[in-house]
Each structure stands twice: as structure tokens, then as C-alpha cells.
Design a protein around this motif. Structure first.
Motif, mmCIF file in Angstrom:
data_model
loop_
_atom_site.group_PDB
_atom_site.id
_atom_site.type_symbol
_atom_site.label_atom_id
_atom_site.label_comp_id
_atom_site.label_asym_id
_atom_site.label_seq_id
_atom_site.Cartn_x
_atom_site.Cartn_y
_atom_site.Cartn_z
ATOM 1 N N VAL A 10 0.859 -1.195 0.000
ATOM 2 C CA VAL A 10 0.000 0.000 0.000
ATOM 3 C C VAL A 10 0.890 1.238 0.000
ATOM 4 C CG1 VAL A 10 -1.836 1.245 1.198
ATOM 5 C CG2 VAL A 10 -1.759 -1.269 1.283
ATOM 6 N N GLY A 11 0.979 1.905 -1.149
ATOM 7 C CA GLY A 11 1.791 3.115 -1.271
ATOM 8 C C GLY A 11 2.865 2.932 -2.315
ATOM 9 N N GLY A 12 2.832 3.765 -3.365
ATOM 10 C CA GLY A 12 3.732 3.596 -4.506
ATOM 11 C C GLY A 12 4.746 4.703 -4.660
ATOM 12 N N GLY A 13 5.338 5.147 -3.533
ATOM 13 C CA GLY A 13 6.504 6.021 -3.631
ATOM 14 C C GLY A 13 7.754 5.184 -3.810
ATOM 15 N N VAL A 14 8.913 5.802 -3.601
ATOM 16 C CA VAL A 14 10.161 5.066 -3.838
ATOM 17 C C VAL A 14 10.266 3.851 -2.911
ATOM 18 C CG1 VAL A 14 11.610 6.482 -2.278
ATOM 19 C CG2 VAL A 14 12.644 5.304 -4.232
ATOM 20 N N ILE A 15 9.759 3.956 -1.682
ATOM 21 C CA ILE A 15 9.856 2.827 -0.752
ATOM 22 C C ILE A 15 8.954 1.678 -1.225
ATOM 23 C CG2 ILE A 15 9.516 2.073 1.635
ATOM 24 C CD1 ILE A 15 11.885 3.968 1.379
ATOM 25 N N GLY A 16 7.723 1.986 -1.606
ATOM 26 C CA GLY A 16 6.816 0.951 -2.094
ATOM 27 C C GLY A 16 7.308 0.308 -3.375
ATOM 28 N N LEU A 17 7.785 1.131 -4.310
ATOM 29 C CA LEU A 17 8.259 0.620 -5.598
ATOM 30 C C LEU A 17 9.477 -0.287 -5.426
ATOM 31 C CD1 LEU A 17 7.906 3.927 -7.642
ATOM 32 C CD2 LEU A 17 6.592 1.842 -8.056
ATOM 33 N N LEU A 18 10.415 0.157 -4.600
ATOM 34 C CA LEU A 18 11.635 -0.627 -4.417
ATOM 35 C C LEU A 18 11.370 -1.872 -3.567
ATOM 36 C CD1 LEU A 18 14.541 -0.670 -5.323
ATOM 37 C CD2 LEU A 18 15.126 0.853 -3.428
ATOM 38 N N THR A 19 10.425 -1.788 -2.631
ATOM 39 C CA THR A 19 10.012 -2.976 -1.886
ATOM 40 C C THR A 19 9.434 -4.016 -2.850
ATOM 41 O OG1 THR A 19 9.580 -1.699 0.137
ATOM 42 C CG2 THR A 19 8.494 -3.828 -0.046
ATOM 43 N N ALA A 20 8.560 -3.561 -3.744
ATOM 44 C CA ALA A 20 7.978 -4.468 -4.745
ATOM 45 C C ALA A 20 9.058 -5.079 -5.628
ATOM 46 C CB ALA A 20 6.958 -3.707 -5.595
ATOM 47 N N PHE A 21 9.999 -4.260 -6.056
ATOM 48 C CA PHE A 21 11.093 -4.691 -6.932
ATOM 49 C C PHE A 21 11.931 -5.778 -6.251
ATOM 50 C CE2 PHE A 21 15.344 -3.819 -8.919
ATOM 51 C CZ PHE A 21 15.001 -4.085 -10.235
ATOM 52 N N ASN A 22 12.214 -5.577 -4.946
ATOM 53 C CA ASN A 22 13.042 -6.538 -4.204
ATOM 54 C C ASN A 22 12.304 -7.843 -3.914
ATOM 55 O OD1 ASN A 22 15.166 -4.757 -4.191
ATOM 56 N ND2 ASN A 22 14.987 -4.197 -2.045
ATOM 57 N N LEU A 23 10.980 -7.762 -3.737
ATOM 58 C CA LEU A 23 10.223 -8.959 -3.387
ATOM 59 C C LEU A 23 9.790 -9.772 -4.615
ATOM 60 C CD1 LEU A 23 7.840 -7.668 -0.553
ATOM 61 C CD2 LEU A 23 9.854 -9.126 -0.285
ATOM 62 N N ALA A 24 9.705 -9.124 -5.772
ATOM 63 C CA ALA A 24 9.057 -9.753 -6.933
ATOM 64 C C ALA A 24 9.674 -11.098 -7.307
ATOM 65 C CB ALA A 24 9.098 -8.809 -8.129
ATOM 66 N N SER A 25 10.976 -11.219 -7.181
ATOM 67 C CA SER A 25 11.625 -12.472 -7.576
ATOM 68 C C SER A 25 11.537 -13.543 -6.486
ATOM 69 C CB SER A 25 13.100 -12.222 -7.922
ATOM 70 O OG SER A 25 13.783 -11.770 -6.764
ATOM 71 N N GLN A 26 11.023 -13.149 -5.312
ATOM 72 C CA GLN A 26 11.039 -14.062 -4.167
ATOM 73 C C GLN A 26 9.660 -14.571 -3.759
ATOM 74 O OE1 GLN A 26 14.128 -14.867 -2.866
ATOM 75 N NE2 GLN A 26 14.870 -13.621 -4.566
ATOM 76 N N VAL A 27 8.607 -13.961 -4.273
ATOM 77 C CA VAL A 27 7.239 -14.364 -3.907
ATOM 78 C C VAL A 27 6.441 -14.626 -5.175
ATOM 79 C CG1 VAL A 27 7.302 -13.038 -1.742
ATOM 80 C CG2 VAL A 27 6.333 -11.991 -3.799
ATOM 81 N N GLN A 28 5.282 -15.232 -4.993
ATOM 82 C CA GLN A 28 4.494 -15.603 -6.175
ATOM 83 C C GLN A 28 3.965 -14.384 -6.905
ATOM 84 O OE1 GLN A 28 0.842 -17.728 -5.461
ATOM 85 N NE2 GLN A 28 1.051 -18.896 -7.349
ATOM 86 N N SER A 29 3.390 -13.435 -6.149
ATOM 87 C CA SER A 29 2.866 -12.236 -6.809
ATOM 88 C C SER A 29 2.902 -11.035 -5.874
ATOM 89 C CB SER A 29 1.430 -12.462 -7.303
ATOM 90 O OG SER A 29 0.568 -12.665 -6.209
ATOM 91 N N VAL A 30 3.008 -9.873 -6.493
ATOM 92 C CA VAL A 30 3.022 -8.600 -5.773
ATOM 93 C C VAL A 30 1.950 -7.702 -6.385
ATOM 94 C CG1 VAL A 30 4.356 -6.532 -5.193
ATOM 95 C CG2 VAL A 30 5.507 -8.757 -5.266
ATOM 96 N N ILE A 31 1.103 -7.132 -5.518
ATOM 97 C CA ILE A 31 0.102 -6.160 -5.957
ATOM 98 C C ILE A 31 0.426 -4.842 -5.257
ATOM 99 C CG2 ILE A 31 -2.358 -5.566 -6.007
ATOM 100 C CD1 ILE A 31 -2.956 -8.576 -5.787
#
Length: 366
Positions: A10-31
Motif C-alpha cells: 500500500v503506497g507507490g513512492g520510492v519505498i513501495g516501488l523498491l520494496t515491490a522490486f526486491n520482493l518480486a523475484s522471491q514471492v508468487q505475486s506482488v500487488i
């Protein structure tokens, strides 16, 4: 942690975007959900100096994240540029601090932390930065400080996420509440309906405290308004970043010069004001007299996520299984983002953390 997980951010600033980027390869899906457009709040509005303004005045918990991020930013930018074609423009110019009251503390900190900060004769400073104003008598300099062109960084992160098949981005999607299942948080209520996840991550910057109030939690994160102005000069006009009396000038590679910033407690009002414009122009001319003849080509405000001592909240919320925080970075969201998001992924995924996670844990702090 099993890979079948769906993570909702929840929240698409630099922290949200980079959190998503770091998790994407490690979990099934990111929303990833954002109440407006991705990266348009304080991440876009900031200056992008890859250092706290006065690093020696901060708690060691902030310093630890800052140092890791400073060392990591060049490779992050190269990776994003290579994969998206959008260059975040890490621009290493060095930074001069002028007429500091606490110069001795700054130098002692640099010696202790092994950072390349040194006293520079003021005439040598004028040689290095010919456009600098005449009203200064002392300077210290750190050579390896860079700035990142934050709007480009955000565009690059967004493009990188759009290219990943297991990442979904929802803009104009406001979250109003969390969905509970007993003690667990299992989703969010949004303007696009309920969205469920195995883990829910709050990276909503200045809005994080308001969202946690819906769970009866009191997170001391509040909006702190900052205004900036922008000039356009020749690309070689200003060779280095300069900072005096809490105000700074940041050169971009193409000659844009950012001047910032104010610190205002005005709630969620981010209207640019005439009084701030005049104050910032006065600071600009004091730092760099030639800017008196230059045109202001931009003036905007953003809302920083103010927090006690500027120490972010990184980790799971006690008593609310599945609810995680990566927020409250105050003035240093861009500075601390790489380390914060790496540490967050380490903690969530049960890996060896890059930095001791203890000072950032929400337990005992909310």
C-alpha cells in the motif's frame, strides 16, 4: 518463507516501488496500490541528495541505512538503466557545507565513521565553485556525495515493475481499511474493492499513520511540508552541491538547479506559497548570486513522512500477523530507500539481514 505468497503493498513512492522490486523475484505475486499516481508525492518532490543533509546530527540507526544506500545506489541505477532504458542519473558532484556551527562535531563524526569529509579553505572552495556567493567564511567538503534525479528513478522503477509478469500496479486506488481474520491482517478495502494477500505492507509515507488509526494503532508519522524551486542554467554552471543555513543547491546533469527546502507543519496541505517562493529565492541568491538573473522554472511542495528522530519503521506489526511497515523515513526516503527495502525483504523472507534490524522494528515503538 514459501514462495506461494501474494504480497499487497500500500503506497507507490520510492519505498513501495523498491520494496515491490526486491520482493518480486522471491514471492508468487506482488500487488502495489497507490491512492493517486505512482511516485508523485514526496519521492517526486524531494531533492535526491544521496546523504542526510547533516548526517552527523542523526541517530546511528539512520547513518547505518544511509551508508549502505550510498554505496549501493550506483549499481541499482545501472541495473535499472540497463533493464528499462531510463537512467536515474546518479550524479556524483560532492557536497560543500558552508559556515557550520557544529563543524567540529561533523569532522569528529566523519573520522569515527571513516567518511571522506575534510576542511577546505574558502578560497579553494570558490575556485572549485566559482558561482558561490561571497558571504561565506568556512567550508567542509565530502567528495563522493551524489544526487539522484528522483523523477527519473521513479519512472525507471515503474517501468521495471511493469515488465515483471507477477507484479500488478493499481493507480488511483485508495485504501480505506484493513481486512482482518482474527488477529491476522489478510487484505485491504480499496476504492477498487477488497484486495487480499498473505502479507500486507504499508509503505504509504505521510499517510501511513492515518491508515493505521483504522486498527487503533498510533503510529507517530505525520506530514511535514517541504517546498522547492527549480532553475535552468547551463549544464556546467554549478559543479557541486552546496548547503548553508539549512538550504541547498543541487545541480542536475542538464543544468537544472534545485533549491530547497522549507519545513512546515501544515497537515496535508501541499499548496505552494508565495512566502516560501520568496524565501527560497533569497536563499538561492545568497548561495549563488547569479541566480538573481535566472528564471524560476518550477515551484512545488511535497509532504515528508515525519517520524521521531527520522528513524523509519521496518518490520511486522506486533499483534497483527501479516501486517508489515516500511515507512516513516522523514527527510531521507530517497537516501535510505535501497537499504530500507533490502532490510525489509531480508526480514520478511527470513534471510540474514544486511543491517541489524532492531532499531527499526515496530515492536515497542507504536
Amino acid at each position: 518463507m514459501a514462495k506461494q505468497q501474494q504480497v499487497v503493498i500500500v503506497g507507490g513512492g520510492v519505498i513501495g516501488l523498491l520494496t515491490a522490486f526486491n520482493l518480486a523475484s522471491q514471492v508468487q505475486s506482488v500487488i502495489l496500490l497507490d491512492r493517486s499516481n505512482l511516485g508523485q508525492e514526496s519521492s517526486w518532490a524531494g531533492g535526491g541528495i544521496v546523504s542526510p543533509l547533516y548526517p552527523w546530527r542523526y541517530n546511528p540507526a539512520v547513518t547505518a541505512l544511509a551508508h549502505w544506500s550510498q554505496d549501493f545506489y550506483p549499481q541499482l541505477a545501472e541495473r535499472l538503466f540497463a533493464s528499462t532504458g531510463i537512467d536515474p542519473e546518479v550524479h556524483t558532484t560532492g557536497l560543500y557545507w558552508l559556515d557550520l556551527d557544529d563543524e567540529a562535531e561533523a569532522l569528529a563524526w566523519a573520522k569515527r565513521e571513516n567518511r571522506p569529509l575534510s576542511v577546505v579553505d574558502i578560497s579553494a572552495t570558490h575556485d572549485a565553485v566559482p558561482v558561490l556567493g561571497p558571504g561565506f567564511s568556512r567550508a567542509i567538503y565530502m567528495a563522493d556525495v551524489a544526487n539522484i534525479r528522483n523523477p527519473r528513478l521513479l519512472k525507471s522503477l515503474k517501468a521495471a515493475l511493469l515488465a515483471l509478469p507477477n507484479v500488478t500496479l493499481h493507480e488511483q486506488c485508495e485504501v480505506s481499511a484493513f481486512i482482518r481474520d482474527g488477529d491476522a491482517v489478510v487484505g485491504v478495502e480499496s476504492s477498487k474493492g477488497p484486495i487480499h494477500g498473505d502479507q500486507i505492507v504499508l509503505t504509504a509515507g505521510a499517510w501511513s499513520g492515518d491508515l493505521l488509526k483504522t486498527l487503533g494503532l498510533d503510529l507517530p508519522v505525520e506530514p511535514v511540508k517541504g517546498q522547492m524551486i527549480l532553475y535552468k542554467c547551463a549544464s556546467d554552471f554549478l559543479s557541486s552541491m552546496v548547503l548553508a543555513k539549512g538550504r541547498y543547491a543541487i545541480p542536475r546533469r542538464d543544468g537544472h538547479i534545485l533549491i530547497g527546502s522549507t519545513l512546515e507543519h501544515e497537515g496535508f496541505d501541499k499548496t505552494p506559497t508565495e512566502s516560501a517562493l520568496e524565501s527560497l529565492k533569497a536563499s538561492a541568491v545568497e548561495l549563488i548570486p547569479a541566480l538573481a538573473e535566472a528564471e524560476v522554472v518550477g515551484h512545488w511542495a511535497g509532504l515528508r513522512p515525519g517520524s521521531p528522530e527520522g528513524i523509519p519503521y521496518i518490520g511486522e506489526v506486533p499483534g497483527f500477523a501479516g501486517l508489515w511497515l516500511n515507512c516513516g523515513h522523514y527527510r531521507n526516503g530517497l537516501v535510505l530507500a535501497p537499504a530500507s527495502c533490502q532490510l525489509f525483504a531480508d526480514v520478511m523472507l527470513g534471510r540474514e539481514p544486511v543491517i541489524d534490524p532492531t532499531p527499526y522494528a515496530p515492536a515497542g515503538r507504536i
